[in-house]
Design a protein around this motif. Sequence first.
Motif, PDB file in Angstrom:
ATOM      1  N   TYR A  87       0.857  -1.182   0.000  1.00 56.96           N
ATOM      2  CA  TYR A  87       0.000   0.000   0.000  1.00 56.96           C
ATOM      3  C   TYR A  87       0.893   1.232   0.000  1.00 56.96           C
ATOM      4  O   TYR A  87       1.959   1.220   0.617  1.00 56.96           O
ATOM      5  CB  TYR A  87      -0.872   0.043   1.260  1.00 56.96           C
ATOM      6  CG  TYR A  87      -1.883  -1.064   1.366  1.00 56.96           C
ATOM      7  CD1 TYR A  87      -2.806  -1.293   0.348  1.00 56.96           C
ATOM      8  CD2 TYR A  87      -1.942  -1.868   2.493  1.00 56.96           C
ATOM      9  CE1 TYR A  87      -3.745  -2.303   0.458  1.00 56.96           C
ATOM     10  CE2 TYR A  87      -2.882  -2.881   2.610  1.00 56.96           C
ATOM     11  CZ  TYR A  87      -3.780  -3.091   1.585  1.00 56.96           C
ATOM     12  OH  TYR A  87      -4.708  -4.084   1.690  1.00 56.96           O
ATOM     13  N   ALA A  88       0.451   2.276  -0.688  1.00 56.77           N
ATOM     14  CA  ALA A  88       1.219   3.522  -0.704  1.00 56.77           C
ATOM     15  C   ALA A  88       0.317   4.637  -0.212  1.00 56.77           C
ATOM     16  O   ALA A  88      -0.217   5.418  -0.994  1.00 56.77           O
ATOM     17  CB  ALA A  88       1.730   3.802  -2.111  1.00 56.77           C
ATOM     18  N   PRO A  89       0.087   4.694   1.106  1.00 53.29           N
ATOM     19  CA  PRO A  89      -0.960   5.565   1.631  1.00 53.29           C
ATOM     20  C   PRO A  89      -0.607   7.042   1.665  1.00 53.29           C
ATOM     21  O   PRO A  89      -1.496   7.860   1.880  1.00 53.29           O
ATOM     22  CB  PRO A  89      -1.158   5.044   3.060  1.00 53.29           C
ATOM     23  CG  PRO A  89       0.143   4.426   3.423  1.00 53.29           C
ATOM     24  CD  PRO A  89       0.732   3.892   2.159  1.00 53.29           C
TER      25      PRO A  89
ATOM     26  N   ASP B 194      -7.171   1.216  -3.449  1.00 48.78           N
ATOM     27  CA  ASP B 194      -6.246   0.080  -3.549  1.00 48.78           C
ATOM     28  C   ASP B 194      -4.881   0.429  -2.963  1.00 48.78           C
ATOM     29  O   ASP B 194      -4.200  -0.419  -2.402  1.00 48.78           O
ATOM     30  CB  ASP B 194      -6.076  -0.349  -5.011  1.00 48.78           C
ATOM     31  CG  ASP B 194      -7.162  -1.319  -5.436  1.00 48.78           C
ATOM     32  OD1 ASP B 194      -7.923  -1.773  -4.561  1.00 48.78           O
ATOM     33  OD2 ASP B 194      -7.257  -1.619  -6.640  1.00 48.78           O
ATOM     34  N   GLN B 195      -4.457   1.687  -3.148  1.00 49.60           N
ATOM     35  CA  GLN B 195      -3.173   2.131  -2.607  1.00 49.60           C
ATOM     36  C   GLN B 195      -3.319   2.624  -1.170  1.00 49.60           C
ATOM     37  O   GLN B 195      -2.337   2.963  -0.549  1.00 49.60           O
ATOM     38  CB  GLN B 195      -2.616   3.280  -3.457  1.00 49.60           C
ATOM     39  CG  GLN B 195      -2.250   2.882  -4.870  1.00 49.60           C
ATOM     40  CD  GLN B 195      -1.069   1.949  -4.885  1.00 49.60           C
ATOM     41  OE1 GLN B 195      -0.143   2.100  -4.091  1.00 49.60           O
ATOM     42  NE2 GLN B 195      -1.104   0.948  -5.752  1.00 49.60           N
ATOM     43  N   LYS B 196      -4.555   2.743  -0.696  1.00 47.08           N
ATOM     44  CA  LYS B 196      -4.848   3.390   0.591  1.00 47.08           C
ATOM     45  C   LYS B 196      -4.273   4.806   0.615  1.00 47.08           C
ATOM     46  O   LYS B 196      -3.716   5.267   1.607  1.00 47.08           O
ATOM     47  CB  LYS B 196      -4.279   2.572   1.752  1.00 47.08           C
ATOM     48  CG  LYS B 196      -4.757   1.138   1.761  1.00 47.08           C
ATOM     49  CD  LYS B 196      -5.113   0.701   3.158  1.00 47.08           C
ATOM     50  CE  LYS B 196      -5.645  -0.711   3.165  1.00 47.08           C
ATOM     51  NZ  LYS B 196      -6.929  -0.827   2.464  1.00 47.08           N
ATOM     52  N   ASP B 264     -11.608  -3.977   6.661  1.00 47.32           N
ATOM     53  CA  ASP B 264     -11.116  -3.048   5.660  1.00 47.32           C
ATOM     54  C   ASP B 264     -12.231  -2.764   4.666  1.00 47.32           C
ATOM     55  O   ASP B 264     -12.360  -3.429   3.638  1.00 47.32           O
ATOM     56  CB  ASP B 264      -9.880  -3.636   4.968  1.00 47.32           C
ATOM     57  CG  ASP B 264      -9.153  -2.564   4.167  1.00 47.32           C
ATOM     58  OD1 ASP B 264      -9.778  -1.510   3.906  1.00 47.32           O
ATOM     59  OD2 ASP B 264      -7.989  -2.776   3.821  1.00 47.32           O
ATOM     60  N   GLU B 267     -11.451  -2.281   0.859  1.00 53.23           N
ATOM     61  CA  GLU B 267     -10.623  -3.266   0.140  1.00 53.23           C
ATOM     62  C   GLU B 267     -11.407  -3.937  -0.988  1.00 53.23           C
ATOM     63  O   GLU B 267     -12.578  -4.242  -0.852  1.00 53.23           O
ATOM     64  CB  GLU B 267     -10.142  -4.327   1.123  1.00 53.23           C
ATOM     65  CG  GLU B 267      -9.263  -5.397   0.515  1.00 53.23           C
ATOM     66  CD  GLU B 267      -7.787  -5.050   0.555  1.00 53.23           C
ATOM     67  OE1 GLU B 267      -7.446  -3.885   0.276  1.00 53.23           O
ATOM     68  OE2 GLU B 267      -6.977  -5.934   0.870  1.00 53.23           O
ATOM     69  N   ARG B 269      -9.101  -5.420  -3.926  1.00 54.94           N
ATOM     70  CA  ARG B 269      -8.073  -6.228  -4.595  1.00 54.94           C
ATOM     71  C   ARG B 269      -8.265  -7.712  -4.400  1.00 54.94           C
ATOM     72  O   ARG B 269      -8.272  -8.190  -3.277  1.00 54.94           O
ATOM     73  CB  ARG B 269      -6.718  -5.940  -3.962  1.00 54.94           C
ATOM     74  CG  ARG B 269      -6.057  -4.724  -4.388  1.00 54.94           C
ATOM     75  CD  ARG B 269      -4.655  -4.804  -3.827  1.00 54.94           C
ATOM     76  NE  ARG B 269      -4.170  -3.466  -3.556  1.00 54.94           N
ATOM     77  CZ  ARG B 269      -2.902  -3.211  -3.329  1.00 54.94           C
ATOM     78  NH1 ARG B 269      -2.025  -4.168  -3.298  1.00 54.94           N
ATOM     79  NH2 ARG B 269      -2.522  -1.991  -3.110  1.00 54.94           N
ATOM     80  N   PHE B 271     -10.739  -9.566  -4.742  1.00 55.12           N
ATOM     81  CA  PHE B 271     -12.084 -10.049  -4.387  1.00 55.12           C
ATOM     82  C   PHE B 271     -13.033  -9.805  -5.550  1.00 55.12           C
ATOM     83  O   PHE B 271     -14.153  -9.358  -5.369  1.00 55.12           O
ATOM     84  CB  PHE B 271     -12.589  -9.351  -3.119  1.00 55.12           C
ATOM     85  CG  PHE B 271     -11.831  -9.734  -1.877  1.00 55.12           C
ATOM     86  CD1 PHE B 271     -12.090 -10.929  -1.237  1.00 55.12           C
ATOM     87  CD2 PHE B 271     -10.843  -8.913  -1.378  1.00 55.12           C
ATOM     88  CE1 PHE B 271     -11.383 -11.300  -0.093  1.00 55.12           C
ATOM     89  CE2 PHE B 271     -10.128  -9.274  -0.238  1.00 55.12           C
ATOM     90  CZ  PHE B 271     -10.403 -10.470   0.398  1.00 55.12           C
ATOM     91  N   ALA B 280     -10.079 -12.421   4.481  1.00 54.02           N
ATOM     92  CA  ALA B 280      -8.771 -13.000   4.187  1.00 54.02           C
ATOM     93  C   ALA B 280      -8.101 -13.352   5.501  1.00 54.02           C
ATOM     94  O   ALA B 280      -8.327 -12.686   6.508  1.00 54.02           O
ATOM     95  CB  ALA B 280      -7.910 -12.013   3.406  1.00 54.02           C
TER      96      ALA B 280
END
Lengths: 219, 381
Positions: A87-89, B194-196, B264, B267, B269, B271, B280
Amino acid sequence: MDRLIIALPKGRLLAEALPLLARVGIEPEPELADEESRRLLFRTSRPEIELVRVRSFDVATFVAFGAAQLGIAGSDVLAEFDYSEIYAPLDLGIGHCRLAVAVPEAMRAGDDPRRWSHVSVATKYPNLTRRHFARRGVQAECIKLNGALELAPALGLCGRIVDLVATGRTLRDNGLVEVERILDVSARLAVNRAALKTRSDEINRWIARFKEATDGQAT
Amino acid sequence: MADQPLDRALLPAGLADGLPPFAEQEARAIERLTAEFAAEGYQRVKPPLVEFEDSLLTGPGAALAPQMFRLMDPVSQRMMGVRADFTPQIARIAWSRLGNAPRPLRLCYAGQVLRVRGGQVRPERQFAQVGLELIGAEAMAADLEVLLLAAGALGAVGIAGLSVDLVQPTLVPAICRGHGLTVEATAEARAALDQKDGGRLARIGGRAGDVLRTLLEAAGPADRARATLAKLDLPAEATSDRDRLVRMIELTRSAAPDLALTVDPGEYRGFEYETGIAFAFFAKGLAAELGRGGRYRLAGGETATGATLYMDSVLKALPAPAAARCVYLPAGTPRRQAVELRRQGWRTVAGFEPGDAAAEARRLGCSHVWDGSAAREVGHG
């Protein structure tokens, strides 16, 4: 408390990352900043946190495989590998530059990009390069180099290069011109997916501290 | 043994030999997991390794097309695929041959799958999947049963530091639709989630941006996530997804208060085929998932939920197996004696030549040697 490893990139970005770490409250032992030092693992003012200093491309790999839980990596590196486990938050607001296509001055004059079906490109970023050209229907044959890219066209290794550009001086000094921008690059906080799931309180606390330190700097 | 060129032993990328003691450890773990599933009424099925590709790619299998090895069937002249995942096969069995079996239908399986490419963190192209599917039960108690059974089975084989991450992959699409986001803005929101990447989400303006940022911040320990989610002001079409997730958190927390549970809500990815509550499994210190599961639809539209465990990850999360107690029987030991020792639970290794029995026991890795009247420990010489 479990050990927390943060992966840092060697070189230019490291110098920019150190003040950020200090604002976050992580004081590394001084040897970290010494590029001559052969050590790889460094302690910090916090007993549970250790730092590894690796090549910029390897930061992403260390974090993806969970060898480091956090890392500071350029968005260029993260995009090149596109690891599903990272993750790249956070945009850390340091290490700004761009990934660009550059060609020899003379080539640009007589070139018609619409006629390309195939180009040969020297780059450290074969995946991003192939993807960039494929989007416009051009097949890119990538020659993977790890440095001295600017020399490649002059010596006949390839027609063009895809590389990071900060000021553009290195390009100019080697008779190259930037013709296309692929990606604006800045450093990101990279987080291992499983670590965020299994140590979420602790990792989220660090993300929040990095965010404060970054926001504080922006204002 | 004649010398063979060592390069003959090279295996293709992502394929490996299972050796002692790990091959046995894996077989025992699989046996234990399926026994746990059977004990809760899940009946074993065994689909073939290869079948026609169109049946493997319907319903839950659609997302796996790029991962499937294909071969031409010279008999039927049709394209076949090697299974890359069990769920599409179990789904096929459930709507076809077991289509009129009483619902809810509980099935379990264990076997090998093959994939065109390994993952970045799990390079294995062939690995064992062990899983269960619960078909035709709409109630959330079914989601809970599957989650707790899989988590409990992982505990039973010895996984320590298990952590379950709950997700609801349909929630974000519903929010984006409810707020009238364009296709481009939805894709951008997806990528940012996806990257948060909260900064990137900030560029999505309006209510939708606020809601999605709150979702991102809600990710983490279950109780905090539940509190945030419950307060969230959502468009009408997203509220049922949210309520379902909140209810699932509450049910799981009260049924298994000691289970490490994170949530989450943003989220997505991996799924791609889940249509409801999904989850998960992680183990502390292991970068790869142990398994995952969730609710999906069969080709005919029937609802199902299930979970699958990846044995390569499970094995990495287990401590190395304890050496088995094994007794060396010198040449000439009566067969009757050997049978009796095995009946008592010993593993026996028979000697063929006379000589120093203790040394021979050590050389062959036996923990004990039979001295004619008792099994004596041999130590590590």
